[in-house]
Design an enzyme around this catalytic site. Sequence first.
Site, PDB file in Angstrom:
ATOM      1  N   CYS A   1       0.832  -1.203   0.000  1.00  0.00           N
ATOM      2  CA  CYS A   1       0.000   0.000   0.000  1.00  0.00           C
ATOM      3  C   CYS A   1       0.870   1.257   0.000  1.00  0.00           C
ATOM      4  O   CYS A   1       2.092   1.204   0.110  1.00  0.00           O
ATOM      5  CB  CYS A   1      -0.920  -0.003   1.212  1.00  0.00           C
ATOM      6  SG  CYS A   1      -0.043   0.194   2.785  1.00  0.00           S
TER       7      CYS A   1
ATOM      8  N   ALA B   1       3.072   1.608   2.993  1.00  0.00           N
ATOM      9  CA  ALA B   1       4.237   0.723   2.925  1.00  0.00           C
ATOM     10  C   ALA B   1       5.349   1.337   2.092  1.00  0.00           C
ATOM     11  O   ALA B   1       6.535   1.232   2.422  1.00  0.00           O
ATOM     12  CB  ALA B   1       3.833  -0.629   2.346  1.00  0.00           C
TER      13      ALA B   1
ATOM     14  N   ARG C   1      15.388  -7.580   8.497  1.00  0.00           N
ATOM     15  CA  ARG C   1      16.406  -7.967   7.532  1.00  0.00           C
ATOM     16  C   ARG C   1      16.458  -7.072   6.294  1.00  0.00           C
ATOM     17  O   ARG C   1      17.478  -7.018   5.612  1.00  0.00           O
ATOM     18  CB  ARG C   1      16.158  -9.407   7.046  1.00  0.00           C
ATOM     19  CG  ARG C   1      16.886 -10.461   7.816  1.00  0.00           C
ATOM     20  CD  ARG C   1      18.364 -10.433   7.576  1.00  0.00           C
ATOM     21  NE  ARG C   1      18.755 -10.619   6.187  1.00  0.00           N
ATOM     22  CZ  ARG C   1      19.996 -10.537   5.761  1.00  0.00           C
ATOM     23  NH1 ARG C   1      20.958 -10.238   6.593  1.00  0.00           N
ATOM     24  NH2 ARG C   1      20.294 -10.732   4.494  1.00  0.00           N
TER      25      ARG C   1
ATOM     26  N   HIS D   1       6.112   6.230  -2.337  1.00  0.00           N
ATOM     27  CA  HIS D   1       7.445   6.714  -2.694  1.00  0.00           C
ATOM     28  C   HIS D   1       7.379   8.202  -3.041  1.00  0.00           C
ATOM     29  O   HIS D   1       8.220   8.997  -2.600  1.00  0.00           O
ATOM     30  CB  HIS D   1       7.991   5.958  -3.908  1.00  0.00           C
ATOM     31  CG  HIS D   1       8.039   4.470  -3.744  1.00  0.00           C
ATOM     32  ND1 HIS D   1       7.971   3.613  -4.812  1.00  0.00           N
ATOM     33  CD2 HIS D   1       8.146   3.695  -2.638  1.00  0.00           C
ATOM     34  CE1 HIS D   1       8.026   2.367  -4.371  1.00  0.00           C
ATOM     35  NE2 HIS D   1       8.128   2.393  -3.056  1.00  0.00           N
TER      36      HIS D   1
END
Length: 567
Positions: free
Chosen positions: A63, A66, A97, A195
Amino acid sequence: MNESTPAPLMPDAGALREELLKAYPPKTRKKRAKQMIVNDPETPPEIGANTRTIPGIITQRGCTYAGCRGVVMGPIYDLLQITHGPIGCGYYAWLTRRNLSRPTDGRPNFLQYSMSTDMQEEQIIFGGEKKLRQAVREAYDIFKPKAIAILATCPVGLIGDDIHSVAREMKAELGINVLAFSCEGYKGVSQSAGHHIANNGVFKNIIGTNDEPDDAEFTINMLGEYNIGGDAWEIDTLLRKCGIHVTSTLSGDVNYDQVCRAHTVQLNTVMCHRSINYIAEMMEIKYGIPWIKVNFIGADSTAKSLRKIAQYFESQKLKDRVEEVIAQEMAVLRPIREHVTSRCKGKKAAIFVGGSRAHHYQDLFRDIGMEVISAGYEFAHRDDYEGRAILPTIKVDADTRNIEEIHVEADPVRYKPRKTPEQLQALAEGGFTFKDYEGMMKEMRKGDLVIDDISHHEIEKLIEIWKPDIIGSGIKDKYVVEKMGVPCKQLHSYDYGGPYAAFTGAANFYQEIDRMVNTKIWKFVVPPWEKHPQLEASLVHRPKGAQAKADARSLARQTPVAEADPQ
């Protein structure tokens, strides 16, 4: 690659495309048809991209939140970040990670904290601004960070909490930079919108707040590199060997102060075009910093990128040093590459990963003689496939208009063109280009199948018909693929592998792929419905009411329990 290379002998890509589409109802089929293209590198056909996922299709996408919190903002390790929303949204704040860091100078590391306001029903009904203020104060009292970021999830946008007003209040009260990101998950068709929102916020509120440049002869920013599995460390080590200094990596193993002075460099280099081309464009307009597309995934691509950076700086000393480093690195890598190529040549791969990875990782597979037969992105736009030349023809849709479009002008104090017009002309005459991303499709063969936002149904049929030797994909479908007896290399966070960038990373990747595709274990993987046919389900008409319950109990008594598989 050589575009005239014939495609491998397999069922025709057009026939496979029709087979993938056959299962869909007419409306869905019409939309998905635009997102599946048989490639022509000479004239890439228009592909449907950056469109909403069809309800009911199992997608790999994330989404907007995210993309903002988990991808771009998260790796700034000493920026304290608070998710304003229900605790479940904090999943993307627990990076573990995916992004690695080595804080310097005693700086704090907030990467593995999952900080959230944990909105409950009370806040959903009456508003959560009071709880957000309390959370910011509490975080400041405990950690004393240099800056705090507030990131909104879906309920925040729906109920109307004004996180930007809270950020301004807290900035005045605490005396530190407090910034807010309206990155509600529903705000775009995928994480790509996140982004863009993150780029806007970083550009407006962080970059340009510290004018002290790094003391180095050749300075660059590495944009769109997230240090997954230590990739950024390998790139930085390689560049240092050449004498090139990285001021900031956005966003991988980077601290807040490095981002603040990102505008002081001589050149911006862009790895993941989709996630950060916005900042590269805005920094050129405001500060005069040009940008070029680079790729440090794959040995030949890494060498090409080093040479391009050296060409930009127009220093013979730097060019000579770059050639020395390439020769040294290739001498070590060559025997590994040749050995793995002898074992992997001709094997087939398909790659479906977000960002530029579905493009970049094709170079690593080709380095060892493997054929990439199909590829696609999760959240790309058309220019990621077809190249930036088509940007003027893209129609701005309603989803894109949800994202703020910043009006950028040259900074009256800090704007300084890094090259004179004469220098730019000389570079152009030598074949040098800026903003030169040609997209993925021009570097794939004619007849390869390009699939945007691939679904589980499509990837299963592709495996069944084309039988690739390995799939490069993400965690959401990794185990679905492996249950079909095909190894899946997780390229979002590398599982426990990596790094794969630069020359050392390439060696790691070659050897890991060799182990994966040449192990015999995949031949022993048999789907459970083949082991136990009685588990196979079929759709039946069930009577209503009490008779249905009675029939169900009767069926349960009559059906034998499958014996456990001794293996």
